[in-house]
Write a protein that holds these residues in place. Sequence first.
Motif, mmCIF file in Angstrom:
data_model
loop_
_atom_site.group_PDB
_atom_site.id
_atom_site.type_symbol
_atom_site.label_atom_id
_atom_site.label_comp_id
_atom_site.label_asym_id
_atom_site.label_seq_id
_atom_site.Cartn_x
_atom_site.Cartn_y
_atom_site.Cartn_z
ATOM 1 N N UNK A 137 -8.001 0.701 4.643
ATOM 2 C CA UNK A 137 -7.537 0.290 6.189
ATOM 3 C C UNK A 137 -6.043 0.307 6.252
ATOM 4 N N UNK A 138 -5.127 0.189 5.385
ATOM 5 C CA UNK A 138 -3.859 0.032 5.406
ATOM 6 C C UNK A 138 -3.305 1.430 5.329
ATOM 7 N N UNK A 139 -3.996 2.353 4.344
ATOM 8 C CA UNK A 139 -3.270 3.704 4.474
ATOM 9 C C UNK A 139 -3.868 4.604 5.887
ATOM 10 N N UNK A 140 -4.814 4.192 6.493
ATOM 11 C CA UNK A 140 -5.092 4.834 7.653
ATOM 12 C C UNK A 140 -4.162 4.605 8.989
ATOM 13 N N UNK A 174 6.546 8.319 -3.620
ATOM 14 C CA UNK A 174 6.775 7.660 -4.882
ATOM 15 C C UNK A 174 6.262 6.164 -4.759
ATOM 16 N N UNK A 175 5.166 5.709 -4.079
ATOM 17 C CA UNK A 175 4.447 4.476 -3.884
ATOM 18 C C UNK A 175 3.047 4.979 -4.507
ATOM 19 N N UNK A 176 2.710 3.884 -5.522
ATOM 20 C CA UNK A 176 1.309 4.152 -6.127
ATOM 21 C C UNK A 176 0.633 2.915 -5.776
ATOM 22 N N UNK A 177 -0.677 2.815 -5.358
ATOM 23 C CA UNK A 177 -1.455 1.731 -5.105
ATOM 24 C C UNK A 177 -2.347 1.549 -6.118
ATOM 25 N N UNK A 204 2.982 -7.222 -5.824
ATOM 26 C CA UNK A 204 1.696 -7.899 -5.861
ATOM 27 C C UNK A 204 1.320 -8.155 -4.244
ATOM 28 N N UNK A 205 0.201 -7.462 -4.111
ATOM 29 C CA UNK A 205 -0.123 -7.845 -2.622
ATOM 30 C C UNK A 205 0.055 -6.587 -1.727
ATOM 31 N N UNK A 206 -0.687 -5.840 -1.147
ATOM 32 C CA UNK A 206 -0.454 -4.709 -0.322
ATOM 33 C C UNK A 206 -0.256 -5.064 1.179
ATOM 34 N N UNK A 207 0.944 -5.003 1.824
ATOM 35 C CA UNK A 207 1.038 -5.495 3.145
ATOM 36 C C UNK A 207 2.365 -5.013 3.732
ATOM 37 N N UNK A 208 2.963 -6.080 4.544
ATOM 38 C CA UNK A 208 4.161 -5.725 5.378
ATOM 39 C C UNK A 208 5.355 -5.358 4.356
ATOM 40 N N UNK A 209 5.354 -5.892 3.197
ATOM 41 C CA UNK A 209 6.356 -5.718 2.181
ATOM 42 C C UNK A 209 6.306 -4.226 1.766
#
Length: 240
Positions: free
Chosen positions: A111-114, A121-124, A77-82
Motif C-alpha cells: 500500500x505504501x509503495x502504491x 537507495x532505499x531497501x524495504x 524500524x517501521x515503514x511510514x512518514x519518516x
Amino acid sequence: MLKKIKNLIQENIKFHKAHQDTLSELYWANVYHDSIRGKSALENLGLNIGRWAGNYTFFYILNRILNDYQPKKIIEFGLGESTKFISTYIENYAPDSVHTVIEQDENWRTAFLNRFRVSNKTTIKVLPLTTQKVHGFDTNSYAEIGESVNEKFDLYVVDGPFGSDHYSRYDIVTLAEKLDANDEFIIIIDDYNRKGEQQTVQVLIKMLEQKGIAIHKGQYKGLKTVLILATEQYKYIKTL
C-alpha cells in the motif's frame, strides 16, 4: 470534599502539562519548518506528522542529523512518514547514503509503495511480527532480525514495531550487540515518554557501556519525547 479538591488539583496539573506539551510541539513545528527552508524536495514533500508517525520534534532532529552528519548507512524500524523523509533526503541531498527499512506487514509495504516512490537507495525488508521474552515479559519483535540484518549502521531510527508495555522495540538491543568500541553511530528512539522504551534504553546503554562505548544522550520533548544516543564523534547532538 477533600477528595474532590485532590481530584481537581490532579485534573489541573494534567491540563497544564497537556497545554505545555502542545506549546512545545508548536515551537518544534516552527523550528522544523525553518530547518528545511531552502530544500525544495523536503518543502514540497507531503508528510502526515504526528499521531502514529513521528512528531515535529522527531522530524526536526532527523533532518538535523541527516543534514549535519550525513550518515552513509541508515536503518529504520517501521515503514511510514519518516521513510518518505529519509528516502527523499538521500535521493536529493546525500548521494552516497543508503537506507534500509524493516517493516512487519507485507500488505502495508504494498500500500505504501502504491502511493510513494522510494529512492533506489532505499531497501524495504519485511520481517513478520513476532513476540520474544525479555526479562519475563512478552515484547513485539521483528522475526529473526538478528539473522536477517548483519551489517552495522551509522544511524539507527527506532520507531517500530508496534510498541509493547515492557521493553518495547527491543530489537535495537539485538542489533547493537554487533557494535564495538571502534564504531561511531547515532540512535534515535521515538516515543521515549513511554515506560517500555525507557526500559529498553536502560538495557541498551548498560550493554554499550560494558562494551567500552561512551554514550552521549540528548532528549527533546514535544507532544512525544525523542531520545538520541550517540558516540563521541556525534556528541553535539545534545545541542540540536
